[in-house]
Design a protein around this motif. Structure first.
Motif, PDB file in Angstrom:
ATOM      1  N   PRO A  97       0.816  -1.203   0.000  1.00 48.46           N
ATOM      2  CA  PRO A  97       0.000   0.000   0.000  1.00 48.46           C
ATOM      3  C   PRO A  97       0.855   1.261   0.000  1.00 48.46           C
ATOM      4  O   PRO A  97       1.976   1.281   0.505  1.00 48.46           O
ATOM      5  CB  PRO A  97      -0.826  -0.105   1.282  1.00 48.46           C
ATOM      6  N   ALA A 147       0.591   3.826   1.704  1.00 48.09           N
ATOM      7  CA  ALA A 147       0.908   4.318   3.047  1.00 48.09           C
ATOM      8  C   ALA A 147       2.283   3.822   3.489  1.00 48.09           C
ATOM      9  O   ALA A 147       3.126   4.579   3.934  1.00 48.09           O
ATOM     10  CB  ALA A 147      -0.153   3.852   4.026  1.00 48.09           C
ATOM     11  N   GLU A 156     -14.671   6.014   7.027  1.00 47.49           N
ATOM     12  CA  GLU A 156     -14.468   4.595   6.702  1.00 47.49           C
ATOM     13  C   GLU A 156     -15.207   4.198   5.440  1.00 47.49           C
ATOM     14  O   GLU A 156     -14.644   3.541   4.556  1.00 47.49           O
ATOM     15  CB  GLU A 156     -14.947   3.718   7.863  1.00 47.49           C
ATOM     16  N   ALA A 161     -13.458   5.599   2.413  1.00 48.41           N
ATOM     17  CA  ALA A 161     -12.207   4.901   2.097  1.00 48.41           C
ATOM     18  C   ALA A 161     -12.505   3.598   1.353  1.00 48.41           C
ATOM     19  O   ALA A 161     -11.852   3.267   0.356  1.00 48.41           O
ATOM     20  CB  ALA A 161     -11.418   4.633   3.375  1.00 48.41           C
ATOM     21  N   THR A 162     -13.517   2.864   1.802  1.00 48.62           N
ATOM     22  CA  THR A 162     -13.894   1.627   1.120  1.00 48.62           C
ATOM     23  C   THR A 162     -14.393   1.925  -0.293  1.00 48.62           C
ATOM     24  O   THR A 162     -13.964   1.307  -1.268  1.00 48.62           O
ATOM     25  CB  THR A 162     -15.012   0.909   1.910  1.00 48.62           C
ATOM     26  N   SER A 198     -11.661   3.102  -2.808  1.00 49.73           N
ATOM     27  CA  SER A 198     -10.683   2.081  -3.173  1.00 49.73           C
ATOM     28  C   SER A 198     -11.307   1.082  -4.139  1.00 49.73           C
ATOM     29  O   SER A 198     -10.680   0.675  -5.107  1.00 49.73           O
ATOM     30  CB  SER A 198     -10.110   1.397  -1.930  1.00 49.73           C
ATOM     31  N   ARG A 216      -5.915   4.397  -3.217  1.00 45.79           N
ATOM     32  CA  ARG A 216      -5.347   3.574  -2.144  1.00 45.79           C
ATOM     33  C   ARG A 216      -5.247   4.415  -0.884  1.00 45.79           C
ATOM     34  O   ARG A 216      -4.491   5.390  -0.839  1.00 45.79           O
ATOM     35  CB  ARG A 216      -3.966   3.072  -2.558  1.00 45.79           C
ATOM     36  N   CYS A 217      -6.022   4.076   0.120  1.00 43.76           N
ATOM     37  CA  CYS A 217      -5.989   4.893   1.338  1.00 43.76           C
ATOM     38  C   CYS A 217      -6.578   4.144   2.524  1.00 43.76           C
ATOM     39  O   CYS A 217      -7.304   3.170   2.381  1.00 43.76           O
ATOM     40  CB  CYS A 217      -6.769   6.183   1.139  1.00 43.76           C
ATOM     41  N   SER A 218      -6.227   4.647   3.709  1.00 40.99           N
ATOM     42  CA  SER A 218      -6.866   4.210   4.947  1.00 40.99           C
ATOM     43  C   SER A 218      -7.850   5.297   5.361  1.00 40.99           C
ATOM     44  O   SER A 218      -7.742   6.433   4.900  1.00 40.99           O
ATOM     45  CB  SER A 218      -5.807   4.045   6.024  1.00 40.99           C
ATOM     46  N   PRO A 219      -8.833   4.973   6.237  1.00 42.55           N
ATOM     47  CA  PRO A 219      -9.792   6.010   6.666  1.00 42.55           C
ATOM     48  C   PRO A 219      -9.114   7.231   7.279  1.00 42.55           C
ATOM     49  O   PRO A 219      -9.634   8.341   7.174  1.00 42.55           O
ATOM     50  CB  PRO A 219     -10.647   5.272   7.705  1.00 42.55           C
ATOM     51  N   GLN A 234      -6.696   8.823   6.231  1.00 41.98           N
ATOM     52  CA  GLN A 234      -6.296   9.766   5.186  1.00 41.98           C
ATOM     53  C   GLN A 234      -7.480  10.567   4.643  1.00 41.98           C
ATOM     54  O   GLN A 234      -7.294  11.491   3.870  1.00 41.98           O
ATOM     55  CB  GLN A 234      -5.633   9.009   4.021  1.00 41.98           C
ATOM     56  N   PRO A 282      -0.240   9.823   3.152  1.00 41.28           N
ATOM     57  CA  PRO A 282       0.036   9.466   4.561  1.00 41.28           C
ATOM     58  C   PRO A 282       0.957  10.475   5.239  1.00 41.28           C
ATOM     59  O   PRO A 282       0.769  10.788   6.419  1.00 41.28           O
ATOM     60  CB  PRO A 282       0.704   8.097   4.450  1.00 41.28           C
TER      61      PRO A 282
END
Lengths: 518, 518
Positions: free
Chosen positions: A104, A106, B187, B190-191, B194, B200-203, B205, B360
């Motif tokens: 990823p 990140a 959240e 983010a889902t 993607s 491409r990320c996490s919540p 971000q 990030p």
């Protein structure tokens, strides 16, 4: 990877039929990653879709779906005879880095240390929130300032109002709406502030905002040239000085005493300031009122110098007894005052709705500034609030809250007298949902605040609200969101925190000198 | 007014018992106005409350209520023996102006001509919206760009979702909430991005915004020092260059051709730009896609110069056929891209919700910048949207809209071919809800736009979107909000507008030269 004569005989890909990711997506990602990594060279011819389907044991339509997507994004080029090649001129992102597709972003970026985009000098100076400072977002505890009595909010009534507006939402309401704000809400606000706050205005002077901070930003950006001075109250609301800085202005701290902002000091320190940002009816955090003589002097200064006064009227509707004090705007005959109201206290903070009342001479400029902007806030919530005001629910709620805040304020005063360890001297509190108490002992209010936070009690330190050299010690209590029964628990914990801070001060003498710059 | 020995024997006030204004308010206002006008001199002693009650024929409690309020606001001072005087040191606002209490502030100020507060130089340059330009706020007509298919929005479903969230609103939701945005919404976004956008990320971000414009403002303010250059697309979205100017940056127009932003031209014109603001997946207004080679070149430039790319991804989820193109963010391994998404097109513009996905390495800075801010938008609407996404309603709505926009886009193309008078050459349209057509005849697109507006049809002029010297003529059509049956009516009116513009051009030769700077 075997290639012969520029033809890939196999993609060496493995698909996972049990994955949540569809097979065509897995194939798309797999081929893309190999192209980006250089493993599939530019110009390379891929096996036919039929071959690939056999090799991967998937339907040919799955392969075609992936190849079509890769072609649409420019990774592949389709050629005559249903032959597909890797795009011939594909720049590789950076040759010296071994790519690991699937890892990823990140992980990759965080390991790069000093890399990543540069930011503005001001952004690099940003620090994480200091320990113990009231943190927005976390659940409020006693006695966080600024939290209204959410436990008494008529949630069901508001939900019904919102539902009715949503159920009949026209396409006009779903669309962006008027950049100045929803017309029925502007009308309802004009009526409300003229009746209850002595503000003199027509609906055309009312502009809806997404709360006080956005209102400050907007007015200051229109009013200030770079480096212009702005009077800000000292101590005062930190959001005011933040907004001045963000708009490129220079905040000039003007002392506040028992009569409110010291207008004479303002005249001495920055006679040519472009804007004065004040809370005349209920100063934050001291809770004092700007005296009539100073109101007059302030208005005279603004008229003479053609400066703007921003009147921050955040919670003075909640005068515990008697009639709320008339807004400064109502005294303004020269059109110098922009009145800033908010529904964060009178309704609830999560609503994110407030408003400006601008002088008639500035209506055209504010309209033009907004003309190209989207609506200032959710149109459906604006419509719901308009209805809530027009149907009288809002006025009834305000009346009930006034009584509740009187009751809660008195309960806190009683509790502080009983548990205050003799070092707290509460200031008079006749309005709103905050109370400021001087700290009489030679104690650091920052230390008391931090000790209290450790014991689960949230208070603000008065010295944190100062901008200039003076730093009086004190504590700022929000009682709006605290049920009367919980007051005692909170003040008892606070008494323990004061005791702990006192013991620490004894151990680490000399004590933090009260009132000196830090 | 008779006064003897500094005692007013009467106030010469008349109250109106049939007025909607309560009697005590009338009395308050009457005395206040006389004090402000100087008719009741400082230090003057008022008649007793009993006397006043008799004189005015009202209850004594009414008089006391008014006197108390005047005392609270500093107009009167109470003295021993229940005697009340006008405050002794009352500055009069301005001696040379005859005051007319009761005359509204609007009337007074508007007659003062050059008076009133000075504003910033930038504010004085603000002009009213030009005639014919799409005006926000007015009801949308065919073919206003940017209007989604509000007639197909599942209003009832959204209303139910909102109602359920409101009915169970906790005090946590009523309170200000997380400054970065409501966690479940971050959240869900983010889902979603993607899966559907290749982001491409996490919540962590994901930061919620009040729409694209606020997102641009926030990122640019953090990224730019005063005078920093920013690549903006030419032609391009006017809100992008507005945001650059507002943040103190210098927009550098970079040409757009069939492969999107000309990255080579950017490297030549402003190699040291701090930010590039682009719409790679579906450029506005031309509708082109940034080629893969240019995506790579853009990312390489940003990585090398540590610049930031703002990816404006406003409507590319609506690819009419096949898979939406992957976001540029998904190719970014160096953490240079801030992705900007909005729900204004995918839900409805009045919602005022959007989001950022930051690299990030910038999560901490963005969190710190927001730490002291209120929630970015209504917490309850954020919660409702989170549920709408999580329950799959959003994905279903997107699928239906994709089909609807394909159908509407094709209907518009057919209608333009049938009614386009042979002078319109539509560009390919495979995504979103806008279509751009070149104007082939030597006609001014501004004139066609104005003629169309007169006939009730709203189109945008392509030349209006240019910032540099090139000014191609063309028309930009929004078809999202236009039902297929209404397409023909609109294009027929447009054909008449083109005919009228042509006749005018013949009369006022030489015609406006197409493509030249104005």
């Amino acid at each position: 990877m075997k290639t012969s004569n520029g033809v890939a005989s196999s993609l060496l890909l493995r698909l996972d039929s049990r994955s949540h990711t569809p097979l065509h997506e897995q194939l798309f990602e797999g081929i893309r990653a190999r192209i980006l990594a250089g493993a599939l060279a530019p110009g390379l011819r891929l096996p036919s879709s039929r071959q690939l389907a056999t090799e991967l044991d998937v339907a040919r339509s799955t392969v075609l779906q992936a190849l079509d997507a890769l072609t649409a994004e420019g990774y592949l080029v389709a050629q005559a005879g249903s032959c597909t090649r890797v795009a011939p001129e594909l720049p590789i992102l950076s040759g010296d880095r071994s790519r690991e597709p699937g890892r990823p972003a990140a992980a990759r970026a965080s390991s790069s240390g000093e890399r990543g985009p540069r930011l503005a000098a001001s952004a690099r100076a940003l620090k994480p929130t200091p320990v113990g400072a009231p943190r927005l977002g976390a659940a409020p505890r006693a006695f966080r300032p600024g939290v209204p009595a959410l436990d008494l909010f008529p949630t069901a009534l508001w939900a019904r109002t919102v539902s009715r507006v949503h159920a009949r939402a026209s396409t006009g309401l779903l669309d962006g709406g008027d950049p100045s704000g929803h017309a029925p809400l502007r009308e309802a606000i004009a009526t409300h502030v003229s009746v209850s706050r002595g503000v003199r205005c027509s609906p055309a002077q009312v502009f809806i905002t997404a709360g006080t901070q956005q209102a400050f930003d907007e007015v200051l950006r229109l009013a200030l040239n770079r480096g212009d001075s702005v009077w800000v109250e000292d101590p005062g609301y930190p959001g005011a000085r933040r907004a001045v800085l963000a708009a490129g202005g220079r905040p000039v701290p003007i002392p506040v005493d028992g009569d409110g902002l010291d207008v004479g000091a303002g005249l001495a320190r920055a006679p040519r300031a472009r804007v004065a940002l004040v809370a005349p009816s209920h100063q934050y955090p001291l809770g004092v009122t700007l005296s009539l003589a100073r109101r007059m002097a302030l208005l005279r200064w603004a008229e003479r110098t053609r400066s703007l006064i921003i009147e921050d009227d955040y919670d003075s509707e909640f005068r515990h007894r008697g009639r709320p004090l008339t807004a400064l705007q109502g005294l303004d005959d020269a059109g110098c005052v922009v009145y800033v109201g908010t529904f964060s206290k009178s309704m609830f903070p999560g609503l994110r709705l407030g408003f400006l009342v601008v002088p008639p001479s500035l209506v055209d400029i504010f309209s033009a500034a907004r003309a190209a902007s989207p609506a200032p806030a959710s149109t459906l919530e604006q419509a719901a609030l308009a209805r809530f005001l027009a149907e009288g629910h809002f006025a009834r709620h305000l009346r009930r809250m006034r009584a509740a805040y009187r009751e809660r304020g008195e309960a806190l005063l009683d509790a502080l007298v009983a548990e205050g360890s003799g070092v707290l001297a509460p200031r008079p509190c006749d309005t709103g949902m905050q109370l400021c108490a001087s700290l009489a002992a030679p104690l650091s209010d920052l230390r008391v605040r931090d000790e209290a936070a450790r014991l689960g009690v949230e208070v603000a330190a008065l010295s944190d609200y100062f901008l200039g050299r003076r730093r009086d010690a004190g504590l700022v209590f929000g009682f709006g969101g605290v049920r009367p029964d919980d007051m005692r628990t909170g003040t008892r914990a606070l008494a323990r925190a004061i005791e702990a801070a006192r013991r620490r001060d004894l151990r680490t003498s000399p004590p933090h000198p009260r009132g000196l710059p830090r």
